[in-house]
Structures are given as C-alpha cells and as structure tokens.
Design a protein around this motif. Structure first.
Motif, short mmCIF file in Angstrom:
data_model
loop_
_atom_site.label_atom_id
_atom_site.label_comp_id
_atom_site.label_asym_id
_atom_site.label_seq_id
_atom_site.Cartn_x
_atom_site.Cartn_y
_atom_site.Cartn_z
N SER A 191 -6.30 11.42 -6.40
CA SER A 191 -5.50 12.17 -7.38
C SER A 191 -4.49 11.34 -8.16
O SER A 191 -3.94 11.81 -9.15
N PHE A 192 -4.23 10.11 -7.72
CA PHE A 192 -3.21 9.29 -8.36
C PHE A 192 -3.74 7.86 -8.49
O PHE A 192 -3.46 7.00 -7.65
N PRO A 193 -4.52 7.58 -9.54
CA PRO A 193 -5.22 6.30 -9.65
C PRO A 193 -4.31 5.06 -9.59
O PRO A 193 -4.73 4.02 -9.09
N GLU A 194 -3.09 5.17 -10.09
CA GLU A 194 -2.20 4.01 -10.06
C GLU A 194 -1.90 3.52 -8.65
O GLU A 194 -1.58 2.35 -8.43
N SER A 195 -2.03 4.43 -7.68
CA SER A 195 -1.72 4.05 -6.30
C SER A 195 -2.78 3.12 -5.71
O SER A 195 -2.54 2.51 -4.66
N VAL A 196 -3.92 3.02 -6.36
CA VAL A 196 -4.97 2.10 -5.90
C VAL A 196 -5.34 1.12 -7.02
O VAL A 196 -6.48 0.67 -7.12
N ASP A 197 -4.36 0.77 -7.83
CA ASP A 197 -4.55 -0.25 -8.86
C ASP A 197 -4.54 -1.62 -8.19
O ASP A 197 -3.52 -2.04 -7.64
N PRO A 198 -5.67 -2.33 -8.19
CA PRO A 198 -5.74 -3.60 -7.45
C PRO A 198 -4.85 -4.70 -8.02
O PRO A 198 -4.65 -5.71 -7.35
N HIS A 219 0.85 -1.21 0.00
CA HIS A 219 0.00 0.00 0.00
C HIS A 219 0.88 1.24 0.00
O HIS A 219 1.89 1.31 0.70
N VAL A 220 0.47 2.19 -0.82
CA VAL A 220 1.19 3.47 -0.94
C VAL A 220 0.26 4.66 -0.79
O VAL A 220 0.71 5.76 -0.48
N ALA A 221 -1.03 4.48 -1.00
CA ALA A 221 -1.97 5.60 -1.06
C ALA A 221 -2.51 5.96 0.31
O ALA A 221 -2.89 5.10 1.09
N ALA A 222 -2.55 7.25 0.58
CA ALA A 222 -3.37 7.81 1.64
C ALA A 222 -4.51 8.57 0.94
O ALA A 222 -4.73 8.42 -0.26
N SER A 223 -5.22 9.40 1.67
CA SER A 223 -6.44 10.01 1.12
C SER A 223 -6.20 10.74 -0.19
O SER A 223 -6.93 10.53 -1.17
N ALA A 224 -5.19 11.60 -0.23
CA ALA A 224 -4.99 12.42 -1.43
C ALA A 224 -4.71 11.57 -2.65
O ALA A 224 -5.25 11.82 -3.74
N ALA A 225 -3.87 10.55 -2.52
CA ALA A 225 -3.53 9.71 -3.67
C ALA A 225 -4.74 8.92 -4.17
O ALA A 225 -4.86 8.66 -5.37
#
Length: 410
Positions: free
Chosen positions: A243-250, A234-240
């Motif tokens: 704003s950064f879809p790749e950070s929540v690529d399953p 996991h790399v994403a917090a709220s902002a990502a």
C-alpha cells in the motif's frame, strides 16, 4: 535388566530366574514390543491445520514482485502465525530467504534447536537474563533504548544489533531525537555492529490515512540528519509493501519485514487478499456423530438453539480449545461436501454442532468421518471468520491450538 526396569519382570523373577521364567520370556518380549510400538506411533487428532507450502511459495514470489531489490525478512513469530515455525522457516530458506524474525528468545531457540541456521532477529529487547541466549544461539537483538544497549555492551564481546526507532507507533524504540546519540554510541563500541535501523508503521493497512506518510517522513528526516545511512534501513511490513510503495524503494530501503502476507491473509480495503496472495492454512475437522432430532429440540449449552423442524444435526470434533472461536455460536458456517451449513448452538470446548437441515438426499451421505472445513480458501474464509468474530485475520490462525495437527501439503 531392560525388561525388569520396564516392569515386565517381577523382583522375585529377576533375582531367581527359573525355568518357568524362561518359557514365559516370549510373552514379556511381546508386551515390550507392543509398548514400544505405541510410544512411537503418533495418534492423529480429528482436527488438522493443512499447510499448503505451494501457496507459501507463490506468495513469496508475489511479494518479491512488489519489492524488487529489497531483501525479504520472513516473520515467523507466534509459531509462524500458527502455521508451524520450523516447517515454514525451512521452506523459506529453500526459497532463498536468509533472514527470519521472531518475537521472543524462546521462539528463536526453538528454531535453532530444530536445525534452522538462518539469521534470526528477535523483536523483544534483550534483558540481563536473556542476553546470554542471544550469544549462545547466535541471535540478533533489537536496541530500543540506552539501557538495552548497555546490556549488550556489558555482557557480550561481539553482536549484531538492530536499532528500533519510534516514529509514531508508541510501542518500542528510541525517539528520533535520541536516535542519533545512540547510533554514534554504537559506532564507537568495538564488537557491537549496527546491522539495521528500522521503524514500524501504525496504520499502513489504511492506505488513505496520513499517519504512514508522517512516520515515513520522520524516519527519512532522521537519516538525512546522519548525512548517509550508517546501516541498512527498513520500514515496511506486509501492509506497506502493498500500500505504500516508497517504503520499499530500493534507492532508500534495503529490507522489509513480511509476516501476514506470507500466509496469504493480508487484509486491505477491497483486497482480501491482494492479487497474487492465497491463504496458506486450511483448518479442517470431521463429523464425529449425526442424529435426527424432532422439532423444538435444544442443542448445546444454554439451549440457545432449537430445531425449527425435524433436523439432522452433525457433531464436529473441534471446539474452542482447538481454535474455533466461541463467538461463532449460532452464527458461523462450515463447509461440508461443498455446501455451507450453519453452526447450531454454542461452540463447546471440544465440539460444536451443525444444522444439516431436514433429512433429505442432499445431506443423507453426511456421516461419521465426513470432512468439515472450518475455514480455508473457499468460504468460509479466515477473512469471514475474522469479520464474524469482529477481529483481524491474525487471531483465528494464531488461535489454532497445539493439539491440532499441522500437516504439510504438498
């Protein structure tokens, strides 16, 4: 014996219980009942932080819609950003959020002692003193350096840990160069289970900034070097998340740590907040006094505001000890009966004053007990308060003090 210990029966009466004591027993019993009732009664403070749990539920729904297939880790540190950690944690559990995260061991222990059974990740690295609490309360530490791992290895027989990698935040975490050695070391230790590998972005709230891309690439390069992920990532917090879809690529990531977005106060350029999020907290108080003053009357400490004409001045029962930023002196606004009125003079520790304008039918109904919104969904919002205080939305909500009653709604 009970009445004697509580001080309702004197020594002489206790040791020599005569007929007069018998007849005065009803008086003692009445005093005892009054004291007990006073102890059990909660006296509400004039100021309240109203927590709209229905908005929290809607925010969770919106967040999950932005990251399908990704587990939501609910961040409830700092008393759930001022919203009440046990209240929020219970609601999140009911919504299917199974993992929480906090900043300190004491925050985690507080949750356990209030019946929260979710998995809890503690962001502060364990110390030789705190590691025993991790074991006793079934908490999960981060490993941010070889020394932290040694504390875990030498103290407990079995524990889930989360490896923190520093890709550019410069706060906690092993370097990408050292991460592989530490991962291999964890894999050889029986009882120490690597539950996740993660990093934290420094500028994800600036979508146009290249720093997030740089950190993401550093992290994924590390994973590529390992051949395959040895644990969930996991790399994403709220902002990502927004704003950064790749950070929540399953196909790559498994989880996301969501804090400020849960509370509806994620602040992105031209999205305050992003669509589908609503502020969960409403900070309110009440009018404690109203007076009419002649022109040139000074108001509050330093006499920094003077009445430009005959004015009605309302005193509000909240101050900087409750969480009203002192920087709002002479420039903030509050909402009273659906109208905005300016703060007049310096914000005091326990009170501040509001200029209701010249006496008129518009403000004639404002009196003692009239509700006052300091910030909420309508203006003034927490975003506006943060702008006036030249800070971020985290600060006003985390600044609401303990003496302000938290009240769930609905």
């Amino acid at each position: 014996m009970i009445l004697y210990r509580l001080g309702f029966i004197s020594d002489s009466t206790f040791y020599k219980f005569d007929a007069s004591a018998y007849f005065t027993f009803p008086i003692w019993w009445a005093k005892f009942r009054i004291v007990k009732r006073a102890q059990q009664q909660t006296i509400p403070h004039a100021s309240q932080a109203i927590i709209h749990l229905d908005r929290l539920e809607q925010n969770v729904h919106t967040i999950r819609g932005r990251m399908p297939g990704i587990e939501l880790i609910g961040v409830v540190k700092a008393n759930a950003y001022g919203h009440g950690s046990t209240r929020v944690s219970s609601k999140l559990h009911n919504l299917g959020v199974r993992t929480l995260s906090v900043a300190t061991v004491s925050e985690a222990v507080h949750l356990r002692e209030h019946g929260i059974s979710s998995e809890i990740i503690v962001f502060a690295p364990p110390t030789s003193e705190s590691i025993y609490a991790f074991a006793e309360y079934d908490l999960q530490p981060i490993v941010d350096c070889p020394e932290t791992l040694s504390i875990v290895e030498q103290t407990v027989k079995a524990m889930d840990v989360h490896l923190k990698v520093d890709t550019g935040m410069g706060r906690l975490g092993v370097t990408t160069q050292d991460a592989i050695r530490l991962i291999r070391r964890i894999e050889t230790r029986s009882g120490v289970n690597l539950s996740s590998i993660w990093t934290h972005f420094a500028r994800a709230d600036e979508p146009e900034n290249e720093m997030t891309r740089l950190q993401f690439d550093r992290f994924t390069h590390l994973i590529d070097q390992l051949g395959s992920p040895p644990a969930p990532l996991h790399v994403a917090a709220s902002a990502a998340v927004f704003s950064f879809p790749e950070s929540v690529d399953p196909t790559i990531m498994s989880m996301a740590r969501v804090g400020i977005a849960l509370y509806g106060l994620l602040d992105l350029p031209n999205e305050r907040p992003p669509a589908g999020l609503s502020p969960v907290m409403e900070f309110v108080s009440r009018v404690s006094a109203v007076k009419t003053v002649p022109p040139n009357t000074p108001i509050s400490y330093g006499s920094r505001w003077r009445a430009p004409s005959t004015r009605r001045i309302a005193t509000v029962a909240a101050g900087y000890a409750d969480g009203v930023p002192r920087v709002l002196s002479n420039k903030g606004q509050v909402r009273i009966e659906n109208s905005l009125f300016p703060i007049a003079g310096t914000v005091c520790m326990d009170m501040f004053m509001v200029d209701l304008g010249e006496p008129s039918e518009t403000n004639a109904n404002i009196g003692v007990g009239t509700p006052v919104q300091i910030f909420g969904a309508k203006s003034p919002t927490c975003f506006e308060i943060a702008d006036q205080a030249q800070t971020i939305t985290y600060v006003p909500i985390c600044g609401i003090s303990d003496r302000v009653q938290r009240k769930s709604c609905p």
